[in-house]
Write a protein that holds these residues in place. Structure first.
Motif, PDB file in Angstrom:
ATOM      1  N   LEU A  51     -28.441 -72.508  51.869  1.00  0.00           N
ATOM      2  CA  LEU A  51     -27.269 -72.756  52.699  1.00  0.00           C
ATOM      3  C   LEU A  51     -27.010 -74.253  52.843  1.00  0.00           C
ATOM      4  O   LEU A  51     -27.873 -75.075  52.525  1.00  0.00           O
ATOM      5  CB  LEU A  51     -27.489 -72.125  54.081  1.00  0.00           C
ATOM      6  CG  LEU A  51     -27.831 -70.637  54.079  1.00  0.00           C
ATOM      7  CD1 LEU A  51     -28.066 -70.154  55.505  1.00  0.00           C
ATOM      8  CD2 LEU A  51     -26.767 -69.833  53.384  1.00  0.00           C
ATOM      9  N   PRO A  52     -25.836 -74.624  53.344  1.00  0.00           N
ATOM     10  CA  PRO A  52     -25.575 -76.045  53.592  1.00  0.00           C
ATOM     11  C   PRO A  52     -26.695 -76.664  54.424  1.00  0.00           C
ATOM     12  O   PRO A  52     -27.126 -76.091  55.424  1.00  0.00           O
ATOM     13  CB  PRO A  52     -24.254 -76.025  54.358  1.00  0.00           C
ATOM     14  CG  PRO A  52     -23.582 -74.772  53.909  1.00  0.00           C
ATOM     15  CD  PRO A  52     -24.702 -73.776  53.720  1.00  0.00           C
ATOM     16  N   ASP A  85     -20.584 -71.322  49.692  1.00  0.00           N
ATOM     17  CA  ASP A  85     -19.707 -72.061  50.598  1.00  0.00           C
ATOM     18  C   ASP A  85     -18.368 -71.345  50.804  1.00  0.00           C
ATOM     19  O   ASP A  85     -17.837 -71.320  51.920  1.00  0.00           O
ATOM     20  CB  ASP A  85     -19.478 -73.480  50.079  1.00  0.00           C
ATOM     21  CG  ASP A  85     -20.744 -74.330  50.126  1.00  0.00           C
ATOM     22  OD1 ASP A  85     -21.718 -73.933  50.800  1.00  0.00           O
ATOM     23  OD2 ASP A  85     -20.759 -75.388  49.458  1.00  0.00           O
ATOM     24  N   ILE A  88     -18.978 -68.521  53.169  1.00  0.00           N
ATOM     25  CA  ILE A  88     -19.125 -69.053  54.531  1.00  0.00           C
ATOM     26  C   ILE A  88     -17.745 -69.262  55.147  1.00  0.00           C
ATOM     27  O   ILE A  88     -17.486 -68.838  56.281  1.00  0.00           O
ATOM     28  CB  ILE A  88     -19.931 -70.372  54.525  1.00  0.00           C
ATOM     29  CG1 ILE A  88     -21.401 -70.084  54.214  1.00  0.00           C
ATOM     30  CG2 ILE A  88     -19.783 -71.119  55.850  1.00  0.00           C
ATOM     31  CD1 ILE A  88     -22.223 -71.334  53.914  1.00  0.00           C
ATOM     32  N   ALA A 113     -20.465 -74.172  58.857  1.00  0.00           N
ATOM     33  CA  ALA A 113     -21.456 -74.832  57.995  1.00  0.00           C
ATOM     34  C   ALA A 113     -22.222 -75.919  58.761  1.00  0.00           C
ATOM     35  O   ALA A 113     -23.408 -76.127  58.521  1.00  0.00           O
ATOM     36  CB  ALA A 113     -20.779 -75.425  56.764  1.00  0.00           C
ATOM     37  N   MET A 172     -24.921 -74.285  60.594  1.00  0.00           N
ATOM     38  CA  MET A 172     -26.004 -73.927  59.666  1.00  0.00           C
ATOM     39  C   MET A 172     -26.898 -75.122  59.393  1.00  0.00           C
ATOM     40  O   MET A 172     -28.117 -75.003  59.368  1.00  0.00           O
ATOM     41  CB  MET A 172     -25.439 -73.388  58.355  1.00  0.00           C
ATOM     42  CG  MET A 172     -24.873 -72.016  58.478  1.00  0.00           C
ATOM     43  SD  MET A 172     -24.303 -71.417  56.882  1.00  0.00           S
ATOM     44  CE  MET A 172     -23.722 -69.807  57.368  1.00  0.00           C
ATOM     45  N   ARG A 173     -26.285 -76.273  59.188  1.00  0.00           N
ATOM     46  CA  ARG A 173     -27.082 -77.495  58.955  1.00  0.00           C
ATOM     47  C   ARG A 173     -27.970 -77.788  60.167  1.00  0.00           C
ATOM     48  O   ARG A 173     -29.125 -78.143  60.029  1.00  0.00           O
ATOM     49  CB  ARG A 173     -26.169 -78.675  58.676  1.00  0.00           C
ATOM     50  CG  ARG A 173     -25.573 -78.660  57.310  1.00  0.00           C
ATOM     51  CD  ARG A 173     -24.762 -79.932  57.038  1.00  0.00           C
ATOM     52  NE  ARG A 173     -24.051 -79.809  55.798  1.00  0.00           N
ATOM     53  CZ  ARG A 173     -22.798 -79.340  55.696  1.00  0.00           C
ATOM     54  NH1 ARG A 173     -22.133 -78.986  56.774  1.00  0.00           N
ATOM     55  NH2 ARG A 173     -22.216 -79.244  54.525  1.00  0.00           N
TER      56      ARG A 173
END
Length: 127
Positions: free
Chosen positions: A39-40, A79, A82, A89, A92-93
């Motif tokens: 993921l990101p 992406d 998402i 995103a 998520m980071r």
């Protein structure tokens, strides 16, 4: 389309139940394992940024879909999913660095979408 989604969801639920039986529900062995690395903000994104992003996946265990893609294409599809699902995103980071498994709960709809799109649990989405 809805029945396909339900079918994937039921399949994943069976896989999760089997995983829980194998691991006896140990919290340190989550079903999504290292899915978050794709993921990101994830580790695999950082690793692949240092190597050739345009190399095709060669793992014969991977889905035919993934073997037709490069790392760059795979990450772009993640992406796009998402964005389509309306997930954040940036969140998520942020969750990548949390000491909890909240990222797994947050990203689960994404995991289901990617499975619906033809990716395999292992080794495509987890390892």
């Amino acid at each position: 389309m809805r029945s396909e989604e339900d079918g994937i969801r039921r399949k994943v639920e069976r896989e999760m139940a089997a995983h829980a039986r194998r691991t006896k529900g140990q919290r340190l062995c989550p079903f999504l394992n290292n899915f978050h690395c794709r993921l990101p903000g994830g580790l695999y994104r950082r690793i692949y940024s240092r190597v050739e992003l345009n190399e095709k996946y060669l793992d014969v265990r991977a889905s035919a879909k993934l073997r037709r893609m490069t790392a760059l294409q795979f990450f772009a599809q993640i992406d796009a999913a998402i964005a389509e699902l309306g997930l954040d995103a940036r969140k998520m980071r942020r969750l990548q660095n949390a000491r909890t498994l909240e990222i797994h709960d947050y990203a689960f709809p994404l995991y289901l979408r990617l499975r619906q799109d033809g990716f395999k649990h292992y080794p495509d989405l987890t390892s």
